[in-house]
Design a protein around this motif. Structure first.
Motif, mmCIF file in Angstrom:
data_model
loop_
_atom_site.group_PDB
_atom_site.id
_atom_site.type_symbol
_atom_site.label_atom_id
_atom_site.label_comp_id
_atom_site.label_asym_id
_atom_site.label_seq_id
_atom_site.Cartn_x
_atom_site.Cartn_y
_atom_site.Cartn_z
ATOM 1 N N ASP A 273 0.830 -1.212 0.000
ATOM 2 C CA ASP A 273 0.000 0.000 0.000
ATOM 3 C C ASP A 273 0.865 1.264 0.000
ATOM 4 O O ASP A 273 0.648 2.184 -0.792
ATOM 5 N N ILE A 274 1.838 1.292 0.888
ATOM 6 C CA ILE A 274 2.641 2.514 1.021
ATOM 7 C C ILE A 274 3.515 2.719 -0.224
ATOM 8 O O ILE A 274 3.730 3.855 -0.670
ATOM 9 N N ILE A 275 3.983 1.628 -0.823
ATOM 10 C CA ILE A 275 4.752 1.724 -2.074
ATOM 11 C C ILE A 275 3.874 2.329 -3.163
ATOM 12 O O ILE A 275 4.301 3.217 -3.918
ATOM 13 N N GLY A 276 2.645 1.848 -3.246
ATOM 14 C CA GLY A 276 1.711 2.348 -4.250
ATOM 15 C C GLY A 276 1.430 3.832 -4.092
ATOM 16 O O GLY A 276 1.380 4.569 -5.092
ATOM 17 N N TYR A 277 1.266 4.276 -2.859
ATOM 18 C CA TYR A 277 0.981 5.700 -2.622
ATOM 19 C C TYR A 277 2.195 6.571 -2.944
ATOM 20 O O TYR A 277 2.058 7.655 -3.517
ATOM 21 N N TYR A 278 3.396 6.095 -2.578
ATOM 22 C CA TYR A 278 4.593 6.864 -2.915
ATOM 23 C C TYR A 278 4.765 6.965 -4.436
ATOM 24 O O TYR A 278 5.154 8.017 -4.963
ATOM 25 N N LYS A 279 4.487 5.879 -5.144
ATOM 26 C CA LYS A 279 4.570 5.910 -6.610
ATOM 27 C C LYS A 279 3.565 6.912 -7.184
ATOM 28 O O LYS A 279 3.850 7.613 -8.153
ATOM 29 N N GLN A 280 2.385 6.966 -6.538
ATOM 30 C CA GLN A 280 1.322 7.832 -7.044
ATOM 31 C C GLN A 280 1.717 9.310 -6.993
ATOM 32 O O GLN A 280 1.345 10.089 -7.869
ATOM 33 N N ILE A 281 2.499 9.668 -5.986
ATOM 34 C CA ILE A 281 2.923 11.075 -5.883
ATOM 35 C C ILE A 281 4.367 11.239 -6.370
ATOM 36 O O ILE A 281 5.013 12.236 -6.072
ATOM 37 N N GLN A 282 4.851 10.218 -7.097
ATOM 38 C CA GLN A 282 6.156 10.244 -7.759
ATOM 39 C C GLN A 282 7.329 10.425 -6.792
ATOM 40 O O GLN A 282 8.340 11.033 -7.134
ATOM 41 N N LYS A 283 7.191 9.856 -5.612
ATOM 42 C CA LYS A 283 8.325 9.811 -4.684
ATOM 43 C C LYS A 283 8.941 8.415 -4.804
ATOM 44 O O LYS A 283 8.754 7.543 -3.949
ATOM 45 N N PHE A 284 9.704 8.237 -5.888
ATOM 46 C CA PHE A 284 10.171 6.905 -6.233
ATOM 47 C C PHE A 284 11.269 6.405 -5.294
ATOM 48 O O PHE A 284 11.365 5.204 -5.039
ATOM 49 N N MET A 313 11.502 -0.233 -9.569
ATOM 50 C CA MET A 313 11.540 1.039 -8.843
ATOM 51 C C MET A 313 12.910 1.700 -8.972
ATOM 52 O O MET A 313 13.026 2.927 -9.004
ATOM 53 N N THR A 314 13.973 0.886 -9.041
ATOM 54 C CA THR A 314 15.303 1.455 -9.254
ATOM 55 C C THR A 314 15.357 2.166 -10.602
ATOM 56 O O THR A 314 15.895 3.268 -10.721
ATOM 57 N N VAL A 315 14.750 1.526 -11.618
ATOM 58 C CA VAL A 315 14.675 2.147 -12.940
ATOM 59 C C VAL A 315 13.830 3.421 -12.879
ATOM 60 O O VAL A 315 14.181 4.442 -13.489
ATOM 61 N N ALA A 316 12.723 3.364 -12.120
ATOM 62 C CA ALA A 316 11.852 4.543 -11.997
ATOM 63 C C ALA A 316 12.602 5.714 -11.369
ATOM 64 O O ALA A 316 12.447 6.870 -11.782
ATOM 65 N N VAL A 317 13.437 5.428 -10.355
ATOM 66 C CA VAL A 317 14.250 6.476 -9.719
ATOM 67 C C VAL A 317 15.199 7.099 -10.738
ATOM 68 O O VAL A 317 15.332 8.327 -10.839
ATOM 69 N N MET A 318 15.843 6.242 -11.515
ATOM 70 C CA MET A 318 16.803 6.735 -12.504
ATOM 71 C C MET A 318 16.099 7.547 -13.595
ATOM 72 O O MET A 318 16.606 8.585 -14.037
ATOM 73 N N ARG A 319 14.926 7.084 -14.015
ATOM 74 C CA ARG A 319 14.196 7.804 -15.064
ATOM 75 C C ARG A 319 13.686 9.153 -14.557
ATOM 76 O O ARG A 319 13.621 10.126 -15.325
ATOM 77 N N HIS A 320 13.309 9.193 -13.293
ATOM 78 C CA HIS A 320 12.872 10.465 -12.711
ATOM 79 C C HIS A 320 14.032 11.467 -12.728
ATOM 80 O O HIS A 320 13.847 12.652 -13.048
ATOM 81 N N LYS A 321 15.237 10.969 -12.408
ATOM 82 C CA LYS A 321 16.412 11.833 -12.450
ATOM 83 C C LYS A 321 16.708 12.267 -13.890
ATOM 84 O O LYS A 321 17.137 13.403 -14.129
#
Length: 487
Positions: A273-284, A313-321
């Motif tokens: 749940d908490i992972i999903g919410y963090y993803k939703q607000i783009q706090k990867f 999620m590691t990829v998501a962090v890198m893509r956000h950067k």
């Protein structure tokens, strides 16, 4: 309201009768004689699928809710249409002219069983027909048969794996069928295809609530007061899920989940749940932190979905950067080198992670497909061909694997192998889906590269006759006919 002639009240139109409900039963709940009959039939499904089809139809005629029989029926039908000509295909060929006229929405409400029977007739001819499968899913829903509806949507997913509308319908059907964990996978897959999709996020919230409620089902010895408290808690969860549409609300839910995790650190569902919410607000980065914490728990260590989620999620962090750097380069070109380095690092990480999964799960051909695509994208063509050839063994990705295999052959200039593989797959796909159009387009490119312009145009025409707006097909066809006219 009265009639003009007599003034007597008009007879009210009777309300349509409610659709009958049918109980779904598993194999273990069926009559022992039918159980044995179906079990024996399934053993011969590869040799004689027509027998399995007949037995399953007989069982479903008695009980339309026999979910295992319907699942075996669909498998046998698919085996049958792939059988050599002269064998079982005769059975199907004789039915190709069978009429199939789906009625209006009112028919669905008043006679869903009839609609399902008609859908099954068309599926006998073509078990990959997505329209018939969709009608079956809707009819099953009207009949209260949610596992049957989910099965139909799963069959559509086999044909159209990237159809987001169908994945949403599948996820909701799985929740209603009591399989919320499977629904979570649907939501996660949609977000992979379309980051930030609102329907997918709503699906994930609903599924998470269902998982939580399922985990806390009432024990028979629970007191009435405890039951009442649990019901109130469940209602609060549902209300919170519906409200989760802004950063403030989601932050409040995250804080609440943080406290719950401290009290119940082994509850994997809280982490999801908490992972999903963090993803939703783009706090990867925060989401990745909780994925790692979840994998440290007893139930998380052996969970392959969390293992893959950590990689994603590691990829998501890198893509956000990367997104931040791309925006910075627009005003400060000196950061271009840093951007290029991060792009290389992101791709290298993805390739290494995909390779590690293949080495750990060598018989998971879905992982080989992912690895093959990355090898193709990094121009490691020979290695990509090897992985994509093996990936074709997975029926869920075989068509898309063939598409990329054809592309890899084309890059190497092996046009005959590319044309052979793409033609075979094209002919095995009965429905003109987006994927089939992509395969035909690639086939046309191979013909053009091989110097066979006429064959290429024939393939473009196939797409043109179904979808004039697909890529540059209309331009190609128009130019071809203009040249013929001028010559």
């Amino acid at each position: 309201m009265s009639t003009p002639a007599t003034g007597t009240p008009a007879t009210p139109t009777p309300a349509a009768p409610a659709a009958p409900k049918f109980k779904e039963v598993t194999l273990k709940e069926m009559d022992p004689r039918l159980q044995k009959q179906l079990e024996q039939a399934e053993k011969t499904i590869d040799r004689n699928p027509a027998v399995v089809i007949e037995i399953c139809n007989n069982i479903l005629a008695i009980n339309p809710g026999a979910i295992d029989a319907r699942r075996a029926l669909r498998k046998a039908q698919r085996k049958a249409i792939a059988a050599p000509k002269g064998g079982v295909t005769k059975f199907f060929g004789s039915m190709t002219n069978m009429p199939f006229v789906l009625k209006s929405g009112s028919r669905m409400k008043s006679d869903p069983k009839g609609v399902m029977d008609e859908a099954e007739k068309l599926l006998t001819v073509n078990p990959y027909d997505t329209q018939a499968l969709k009608m079956e899913a809707q009819a099953a829903t009207a009949m209260g048969m949610m596992s049957t509806a989910a099965l139909a949507y799963e069959n559509i997913r086999d044909v159209q794996p990237e159809n987001i509308e169908n994945l949403i319908a599948l996820g909701n059907a799985l929740i209603d069928a009591g399989q919320p964990k499977e629904a979570i996978k649907c939501g996660e897959r949609i977000l992979e295809l379309k980051s930030g999709d609102g329907d997918a996020q709503a699906l994930l919230r609903r599924a998470s609530v269902a998982v939580t409620m399922d985990k806390g089902k009432w024990d028979e010895q629970t007191s009435f007061r405890d039951k009442l408290a649990d019901a109130t808690k469940a209602q609060e969860l549902e209300q919170e899920a519906r409200m989760a549409n802004d950063v403030d609300t989601i932050t409040r839910l995250i804080n609440k989940l943080t406290d719950q995790i401290q009290k119940d650190p082994e509850n994997i569902n809280l982490y999801r749940d908490i992972i999903g919410y963090y993803k939703q607000i783009q706090k990867f980065e925060e989401a990745l932190e909780y994925v790692k914490k979840a994998r440290q728990q007893p139930l998380g260590k052996a969970d392959p979905t969390l293992e893959k989620q950590e990689s994603d999620m590691t990829v998501a962090v890198m893509r956000h950067k990367l997104e931040i750097l791309e925006a910075a380069v627009a005003t400060d070109p000196s950061k271009q080198g840093e951007l290029d380095d991060l792009k290389k690092a992101e791709m290298l990480f993805r390739v290494q992670e995909a390779k590690a999964r293949v080495e750990k799960y060598p018989n998971d051909y879905g992982f080989r497909y992912d690895y093959g695509i990355l090898l193709f994208e990094t121009n490691q063509i020979d290695l990509a061909i090897r992985e994509l050839q093996m990936a074709r063994r997975n029926p869920k990705v075989t068509n898309r694997a063939t598409l990329f295999l054809g592309r890899a052959y084309r890059v190497k200039g092996i046009f005959d192998l590319a044309i052979e593989a793409l033609n075979q797959t094209k002919n095995e796909m009965p429905v003109m889906s987006d994927l089939k159009k992509e395969i035909i387009y690639e086939l046309a490119l191979c013909y053009r590269a091989a110097g066979n312009v006429e064959k290429a145009v024939d393939e473009y025409k196939t797409i043109y006759s179904n979808d004039i707006d697909y890529k540059d097909v209309a331009k190609i066809i128009n130019e071809y006919y203009e040249k013929k006219t001028l010559s």
